[in-house]
Design an enzyme around this catalytic site. Structure first.
Site, PDB file in Angstrom:
ATOM      1  N   ASP A  72       0.876  -1.175   0.000  1.00 29.13           N
ATOM      2  CA  ASP A  72       0.000   0.000   0.000  1.00 29.13           C
ATOM      3  C   ASP A  72       0.909   1.219   0.000  1.00 29.13           C
ATOM      4  O   ASP A  72       1.600   1.498   0.988  1.00 29.13           O
ATOM      5  CB  ASP A  72      -0.893  -0.025   1.239  1.00 29.13           C
ATOM      6  CG  ASP A  72      -1.841   1.157   1.302  1.00 29.13           C
ATOM      7  OD1 ASP A  72      -1.654   2.135   0.547  1.00 29.13           O
ATOM      8  OD2 ASP A  72      -2.771   1.110   2.133  1.00 29.13           O
ATOM      9  N   SER A 166      -1.406  12.474 -16.821  1.00 30.13           N
ATOM     10  CA  SER A 166      -2.475  12.469 -17.821  1.00 30.13           C
ATOM     11  C   SER A 166      -2.702  13.896 -18.277  1.00 30.13           C
ATOM     12  O   SER A 166      -2.275  14.850 -17.623  1.00 30.13           O
ATOM     13  CB  SER A 166      -3.775  11.889 -17.248  1.00 30.13           C
ATOM     14  OG  SER A 166      -4.355  12.811 -16.348  1.00 30.13           O
ATOM     15  N   TYR A 178      -8.391  16.639  -9.448  1.00 31.03           N
ATOM     16  CA  TYR A 178      -7.663  15.839 -10.429  1.00 31.03           C
ATOM     17  C   TYR A 178      -6.660  16.695 -11.194  1.00 31.03           C
ATOM     18  O   TYR A 178      -5.490  16.317 -11.356  1.00 31.03           O
ATOM     19  CB  TYR A 178      -8.665  15.204 -11.401  1.00 31.03           C
ATOM     20  CG  TYR A 178      -8.053  14.259 -12.401  1.00 31.03           C
ATOM     21  CD1 TYR A 178      -7.621  12.996 -12.017  1.00 31.03           C
ATOM     22  CD2 TYR A 178      -7.925  14.622 -13.739  1.00 31.03           C
ATOM     23  CE1 TYR A 178      -7.060  12.112 -12.939  1.00 31.03           C
ATOM     24  CE2 TYR A 178      -7.376  13.744 -14.669  1.00 31.03           C
ATOM     25  CZ  TYR A 178      -6.950  12.498 -14.264  1.00 31.03           C
ATOM     26  OH  TYR A 178      -6.395  11.635 -15.176  1.00 31.03           O
ATOM     27  N   LYS A 182      -2.546  16.125 -10.935  1.00 27.75           N
ATOM     28  CA  LYS A 182      -1.751  15.746 -12.102  1.00 27.75           C
ATOM     29  C   LYS A 182      -0.761  16.852 -12.487  1.00 27.75           C
ATOM     30  O   LYS A 182       0.360  16.566 -12.928  1.00 27.75           O
ATOM     31  CB  LYS A 182      -2.659  15.397 -13.278  1.00 27.75           C
ATOM     32  CG  LYS A 182      -3.498  14.143 -13.058  1.00 27.75           C
ATOM     33  CD  LYS A 182      -2.637  12.922 -12.775  1.00 27.75           C
ATOM     34  CE  LYS A 182      -3.459  11.664 -12.617  1.00 27.75           C
ATOM     35  NZ  LYS A 182      -2.611  10.485 -12.293  1.00 27.75           N
ATOM     36  N   THR A 213      -8.322   0.430 -19.778  1.00 27.06           N
ATOM     37  CA  THR A 213      -8.041  -0.240 -18.511  1.00 27.06           C
ATOM     38  C   THR A 213      -9.276  -1.027 -18.067  1.00 27.06           C
ATOM     39  O   THR A 213     -10.374  -0.857 -18.610  1.00 27.06           O
ATOM     40  CB  THR A 213      -7.689   0.785 -17.430  1.00 27.06           C
ATOM     41  OG1 THR A 213      -8.839   1.627 -17.203  1.00 27.06           O
ATOM     42  CG2 THR A 213      -6.507   1.652 -17.843  1.00 27.06           C
TER      43      THR A 213
END
Length: 286
Positions: A72, A166, A178, A182, A213
């Site tokens: 983890d 991304s 997000y 990123k 994916t």
């Protein structure tokens, strides 16, 4: 595909998705690959297919050597234990010095309750925390532990850190947590390259396109129209192999590259022989 038979690599978050594709491509090139993630047969995250053991077995079947380690990456002790394991294996002569770290682990979508397109004031703080803890922080932690090992790499190319991001340039990614996470990942790449400017270790970020994916396939099914512009996880994997085999990769250190751009530069294709174009993210530049 170039040969990486003398390369020892670590790919984080390789139970499935892009990480698995990268690990398998490294296996195709003959590398020894440590693959990490939380998913094992008895405990799979998000009820999605794929485990570290399955990925490691597939690497070995493809001509490399896969080594599965359950980890983890939000738990610093587990990450330190992972690198201690790599050190012990090297000291026993079972693997060579670490040559390549691929920062791919990402837990930002787990438990996602709101809509991705909701404005930031309707996004939860927990979403922000997941994207940073299981993304940016995990990449920093693995990198700071890997670089002293990479400095010991004896291959002529030196060590390499590849971090999966991304997007496309400075275009908004459609969601504040997000987008910021990123962007931070790519800034981390540039900043690490600055600190490593006089060292034989390079660091780059790669931006896959719309990738098939397990999570994406679970969401969109087998709709031909929705899948038309997608690429396989191995496409990103072949980009990583090309970078790792490039004797001049240091010239790219600190850069952010779309997988489709790398495909045109290095001449590799996706598994079906196509060469998907560099991903053009819709959205406004910021």
């Amino acid at each position: 595909m170039p040969s990486l038979s003398n390369t020892t690599a670590l790919v984080t978050g390789a139970s499935r998705g892009v990480g698995r594709g990268i690990a398998l491509a490294l296996g195709d090139a003959g590398a020894t690959v440590y693959v990490t993630g939380r998913s094992v047969d008895a405990d799979r995250t998000d009820d999605l297919p794929g485990t570290v053991d399955e990925t490691a077995e597939a690497i070995t079947e493809r001509g490399g050597r896969g080594i599965a380690v359950q980890c983890d990456h939000t738990d610093d002790q587990q990450v330190e234990a992972l690198f201690d394991r790599i050190d012990r294996d090297r000291d026993r002569g079972e693997v060579g010095a670490l040559d390549l770290l691929v920062n791919n682990v990402w837990g930002g979508y787990e438990g996602y309750g709101e809509s991705f397109d909701d404005p930031f004031w309707e996004q939860s703080v927990e979403t922000w925390d997941r994207m940073f803890d299981a993304g940016v922080r995990a990449h920093f932690t693995a990198s700071r532990l890997a670089v002293p090992r990479l400095l010991d790499a004896v291959e002529s190319n030196g060590g390499l850190v590849v971090t999966v991001s991304s997007g496309h340039g400075g275009r908004y990614r459609g969601n504040v947590p997000y987008d910021v996470s990123k962007t931070a990942t790519e800034r981390l790449t540039r900043a690490m390259a600055y600190d490593l400017r006089d060292a034989p270790v390079s660091t780059v970020a790669v931006q896959p396109g719309f990738t098939r994916t397990e999570r994406v396939l679970d969401a969109i099914g087998d709709d031909p129209e929705a899948l038309a512009e997608t690429e396989s996880p191995l496409y990103t994997g072949r980009a990583v192999v090309a970078l790792a085999a490039d004797s001049r990769v240091a010239e790219k250190s600190g850069g952010v590259f779309r997988v489709g751009e790398l495909a045109r530069e290095y001449g590799f294709t996706d598994v079906d022989g196509s060469q998907p174009a560099p991903f053009d993210l819709p959205g406004d530049p910021l």
